[in-house]
Design an enzyme around this catalytic site. Structure first.
Site, short mmCIF file in Angstrom:
data_model
loop_
_atom_site.label_atom_id
_atom_site.label_comp_id
_atom_site.label_asym_id
_atom_site.label_seq_id
_atom_site.Cartn_x
_atom_site.Cartn_y
_atom_site.Cartn_z
N ARG A 74 0.84 -1.19 0.00
CA ARG A 74 0.00 0.00 0.00
C ARG A 74 0.88 1.24 0.00
O ARG A 74 1.99 1.23 0.54
CB ARG A 74 -0.92 0.03 1.24
CG ARG A 74 -2.09 -0.95 1.17
CD ARG A 74 -3.11 -0.58 0.11
NE ARG A 74 -4.26 -1.46 0.08
CZ ARG A 74 -4.39 -2.52 -0.71
NH1 ARG A 74 -3.42 -2.85 -1.55
NH2 ARG A 74 -5.50 -3.25 -0.69
N HIS A 129 -0.87 -0.11 -9.83
CA HIS A 129 -1.50 -1.05 -8.90
C HIS A 129 -1.93 -2.34 -9.62
O HIS A 129 -3.11 -2.73 -9.61
CB HIS A 129 -2.71 -0.40 -8.21
CG HIS A 129 -3.05 -1.06 -6.90
ND1 HIS A 129 -3.44 -0.37 -5.77
CD2 HIS A 129 -3.04 -2.36 -6.54
CE1 HIS A 129 -3.66 -1.21 -4.79
NE2 HIS A 129 -3.42 -2.43 -5.23
#
Ligand SMILES: NC(=O)c1ccc[n+]([C@@H]2O[C@H](COP(=O)([O-])OP(=O)(O)OC[C@H]3O[C@@H](n4cnc5c(N)ncnc54)[C@H](OP(=O)(O)O)[C@@H]3O)[C@@H](O)[C@H]2O)c1
Length: 309
Positions: free
Chosen positions: A224, A272
């Protein structure tokens, strides 16, 4: 008949159709069509509209269509008493291994150095690095980190892993605790971060800890974006303390177009995609869990609300 509500943005129709096929005894509806909130037993998805869960009085469990649940835990409409279940691997570990290996090879084979030389049409051989002298540190030894650490060790890298509790992974030196982290960082050339985003891990890779890495070390950030200091990373690379980074996750996604990370010659950006949720294994795993719930068996992948992952 029980009802499963699918909340998967543009992918809702695909998941809805696949769940209906996998569980014919389940009434499957999607947020892209009309549904009766009072009839919903289960939700499978991500990015649910704010407040949605509070409108589902019969909700029995929420199944995340991903491995990380920080966004779901941050919501105020998801009661702590409700089982929140995440995906365990479900085809993501293999992808994460590839991503981490790509990062390790980028450092070992000096890809950024040669990219820079190519820009200047410069033919200059840099000292070679072997796998054996490329020390890998993996933060997080769960479904993804454990697989990454094990596979990179099998590939011939010396690998050290770090987790909250003591762990064992074949061929990997496993550390834990604050001292373990300091030791790992000081001995690492390629740091692969696969920790979940929790109050304990947010901001973990700050200027001080990034500075503990070996000179010229490389960061592979695939968990993250709130766990590392973007500005410190750039400063440390520009100062020559770090060799570069492969970044997949960011505090703000999409990464704003004016971010200096986009154009940095020693930073590679991916949107991502290190490990993407695959429809088939995700549906199978959630269907299996719904059967377990019906049969009174323990669910696989239940989030521990005390640990936030
Ligand atoms: N970029 C992408 O495409 C992508 C895709 C999927 C997932 N992800 C990210 O990857 C993360 C990891 O997924 P996973 O399935 O491997 O999670 P997981 O199975 O829950 O594993 C988490 C690991 O982190 C360790 N950990 C947690 N808090 C810690 C702390 N405070 N100190 C030290 N270690 C700590 C855990 O330690 P213990 O072993 O002691 O519990 C465990 O080893 C997800 O949370 C998600 O954010 C990214």
């Amino acid at each position: 008949m029980e009802t499963l509500l699918v909340v998967a943005a543009a992918e809702t129709p695909v998941y809805r159709a696949r769940f209906a096929q996998a569980m014919p005894d389940l009434h499957v509806v999607g947020t892209d069509e009309g549904f009766d909130p009072a009839a919903v037993d289960y939700v499978a998805g991500w990015h649910a509209a704010p407040g949605l869960f509070a409108t589902l009085p019969g909700l029995r469990a929420v199944f995340a269509l991903g491995a990380g649940v920080d966004a779901l835990l941050a919501r105020d409409d998801l009661p702590a008493s409700l089982p929140l279940v995440r995906l365990l691997d479900a085809g993501m570990a293999e992808q994460m291994v590839e991503y981490a290996l790509f990062g390790a090879l980028t450092w070992q084979r000096r890809v950024h150095d040669y990219d820079l030389q190519q820009r200047h049409r410069l033919w200059r051989k840099q000292p070679p690095r072997t796998r054996g002298e490329t020390a890998i540190g993996v933060l997080g030894l769960g479904s993804l980190g454990g697989a990454v650490a094990g596979e990179l060790a099998r590939f011939g890298y010396p690998v050290t892993g770090w987790s909250r509790r003591p762990r064992e992974v074949d061929g990997v030196r496993c550390l834990h605790g604050d001292d373990g982290l300091v030791q790992l960082l000081g001995e690492t050339d390629v740091l692969v971060n696969l920790l979940p985003s929790t109050p304990q891990t947010r901001g973990l890779l700050d200027r001080h800890r990034l500075g503990l890495l070996r000179p010229g070390a490389y960061l592979v950030q695939a968990s993250r974006g709130d766990q590392f200091d973007h500005a410190a990373l750039v400063d440390l690379i520009d100062d020559g303390c770090l060799g570069g980074a492969l970044l997949d996750v960011f505090e703000r996604e999409p990464l704003p177009t004016d971010s200096p990370l986009w154009t940095h010659p020693r930073i590679r950006i991916t949107p991502h995609v290190a490990a993407t949720t695959l429809v088939e294994p995700a549906v199978q795993q959630i269907a299996d869990n719904i059967r377990r719930l019906r049969g009174g068996e323990p669910l696989q992948g239940v989030v521990d609300r005390r640990q936030d992952y």
